[in-house]
Design a protein around this motif. Structure first.
Motif, mmCIF file in Angstrom:
data_model
loop_
_atom_site.group_PDB
_atom_site.id
_atom_site.type_symbol
_atom_site.label_atom_id
_atom_site.label_comp_id
_atom_site.label_asym_id
_atom_site.label_seq_id
_atom_site.Cartn_x
_atom_site.Cartn_y
_atom_site.Cartn_z
ATOM 1 N N TRP A 19 -5.379 -3.495 -2.621
ATOM 2 C CA TRP A 19 -5.142 -4.215 -1.372
ATOM 3 C C TRP A 19 -3.819 -4.968 -1.401
ATOM 4 C CZ3 TRP A 19 -10.668 -6.770 -0.780
ATOM 5 C CH2 TRP A 19 -11.523 -5.864 -0.138
ATOM 6 N N SER A 22 -2.308 -9.501 2.651
ATOM 7 C CA SER A 22 -3.013 -9.849 3.895
ATOM 8 C C SER A 22 -4.435 -9.299 3.898
ATOM 9 C CB SER A 22 -2.251 -9.304 5.108
ATOM 10 O OG SER A 22 -1.008 -9.938 5.205
ATOM 11 N N GLU A 23 -4.562 -8.076 3.423
ATOM 12 C CA GLU A 23 -5.880 -7.439 3.362
ATOM 13 C C GLU A 23 -6.798 -8.203 2.402
ATOM 14 O OE1 GLU A 23 -5.312 -3.375 2.325
ATOM 15 O OE2 GLU A 23 -7.176 -2.698 3.289
ATOM 16 N N GLU A 26 -7.733 -11.668 3.996
ATOM 17 C CA GLU A 26 -8.689 -11.509 5.096
ATOM 18 C C GLU A 26 -10.093 -11.188 4.563
ATOM 19 O OE1 GLU A 26 -9.135 -8.144 8.594
ATOM 20 O OE2 GLU A 26 -7.115 -8.741 7.950
ATOM 21 N N ASN A 27 -10.148 -10.273 3.606
ATOM 22 C CA ASN A 27 -11.461 -9.855 3.098
ATOM 23 C C ASN A 27 -12.112 -10.912 2.204
ATOM 24 O OD1 ASN A 27 -11.805 -7.198 4.288
ATOM 25 N ND2 ASN A 27 -10.041 -6.592 3.040
ATOM 26 N N ALA A 30 -13.463 -13.551 4.597
ATOM 27 C CA ALA A 30 -14.638 -13.058 5.336
ATOM 28 C C ALA A 30 -15.868 -13.005 4.442
ATOM 29 C CB ALA A 30 -14.347 -11.671 5.919
ATOM 30 N N ILE A 54 0.186 -17.564 5.024
ATOM 31 C CA ILE A 54 -0.881 -16.596 5.355
ATOM 32 C C ILE A 54 -2.203 -17.021 4.711
ATOM 33 C CG2 ILE A 54 -1.659 -14.223 4.904
ATOM 34 C CD1 ILE A 54 1.366 -13.407 5.101
ATOM 35 N N ALA A 58 -5.796 -18.687 6.547
ATOM 36 C CA ALA A 58 -7.116 -18.066 6.439
ATOM 37 C C ALA A 58 -8.149 -19.023 5.841
ATOM 38 C CB ALA A 58 -7.019 -16.805 5.581
#
Lengths: 274, 274
Positions: A19, A22-23, A26-27, A30, A54, A58
């Motif tokens: 990854w 950003s990926e 984000e994950n 989440a 970033i 988040a």
């Protein structure tokens, strides 16, 4: 000892190497993970300043920037270059907003471990003023003896404690990683010593697989191996440590699978076994 | 320190694994090697008594029989079976005419290293009367920490010394193998302690390759890696040790080549680097 929740879970970006930043951010967010330790390669697209924005946007906390060190070289030019590189890393850590960098201290197969440790001491001394100025701590990570040839001449908690205590600075401490240290008969005692001296800066978890097939990239997910993680966390927390438990797994096997699946395995294993 | 000659060179039969016992004996003797350490599999064709006759007829000295140990098990039946097996090995060593057996002490990933060490102590205690009766010494070999999951819960010279000293018997001592121990900052001190207590029974050499690709079978020929062999031999001999330097190399790479070539490389490396 308290059960652990994802509120104390931090993941090293290298753990989900396929990854991008950003990926990963984000994950992780989440999934309920609260912390992230950022490897240098993860900031290459954005630079460290933007990477920090970033991550904070988040809602994740930046736990550490990884990794400095590799101070020993047989040539003085090589050692000077390593010091320059570590100063650059400190600037990047400050731009990122990371409170510490992890030091994989280095070793050279062409000189004794004693000489390499002297050079590590000189390297840390050279970068410490900048670390203090920037407010970025230096966490010495002892590495498993199987890495003594070329990755670290600091291979036990006792050696890491000796090195950290030498500096008498709140900006030099130790990162405890179970993968490197689980086998050591003095571990409980040396973790207590580390905490009593205010030097316990970080705690890293993964597992030691009984049939390890690669010296670098076959770490286990927590629960896959033989490390008694709860026992060691108990020793760490007995010192008063309340920080993140950082998941740092290098694994060709886990990197080859769907990383969403792997992340769900990590969070499940974290609350069950750490 | 004196230069070394082949008069002090012993080779473990496993080092030239493709050869049967007679072939190994004949070639070692022809190369000027004076000692042999015999792995159990090497006696399977002839039995230990006849193997001893073959070796002595060629003028080689039998240095050790390899290997006993593996005492820890989670079940008491498993531990009893291990003790029986070690008694059988002691009888074989006596039939062979070997003055000692090397103990790879064992570990179990399903219990703590402390419990495994207790079981090792119990195992040695159980076989010691037979070892004394047969006149076969027990050499505890500390293994590298990367083998702590399932091969040995004794991973440093300090732990091996503790274990050997517990028994206060001339029939329990320690085998020093550079591959397992070279990284240890306490090695000089612990070798001195071992010798001072009369426990230094054996000295094994090979090398640690900087880019080791297999945890078990990628040992280096002396000189191929980063171990300072002369320094460590100096520490061993400073205790008064005058025994063989035993070449013990597990290596898929070296086993794949012509073993006559490999033997010539061993003898050349021995006099140059050990």
């Amino acid at each position: 000892m308290e059960n652990i929740t994802l509120d104390r879970c931090c993941i090293h970006t290298i753990t989900t190497k396929p990854w991008g930043l950003s990926e990963a951010v984000e994950n992780y967010a989440a999934a309920g993970v609260k912390g992230i330790s950022v490897w240098q390669n993860a900031t290459e697209g954005t630079g460290p300043h933007r990477a920090g924005e970033i991550i904070r946007a988040a809602g994740l906390e930046i736990v550490s920037y990884v990794r400095g060190g590799f101070f020993p070289h047989t040539s003085s030019a090589g050692r000077a270059q390593a010091i320059d590189h570590n100063r650059k890393l400190l600037e990047e850590a400050a731009a990122l907003g990371a409170p510490m960098i992890v030091l994989v201290c280095g070793a050279s197969p062409d000189q004794s471990l004693e000489i390499s440790r002297d050079q590590i001491r000189e390297g840390i001394a050279a970068i410490l003023p900048l670390a203090e100025k920037l407010g970025v701590k230096l966490a010495i990570e002892p590495l498993h003896p199987m890495y003594a040839a070329d990755r670290s001449a600091i291979n036990t908690m006792a050696q890491a404690n000796d090195m950290a205590e030498y500096f008498k600075s709140p900006y030099v401490g130790v990162a405890v990683d179970v993968y490197h240290l689980w086998w050591d008969g003095d571990l409980e005692k040396e973790i207590a010593r580390c905490g009593a001296n205010g030097n316990l800066l970080a705690y890293h978890v993964c597992d030691w697989k009984v049939n390890t097939i690669d010296l670098l990239n076959d770490r286990g997910l927590m629960g896959e191996g033989c490390i008694d993680l709860k026992k060691i966390r108990g020793w760490v927390e007995a010192t008063g440590f309340k920080g993140f438990c950082e998941v740092e797994i290098f694994s060709n096997i886990h990197w080859a699978k769907d990383q969403h699946l792997f992340l769900s395995e990590i969070t499940e294993a974290f609350v069950r076994t750490v």
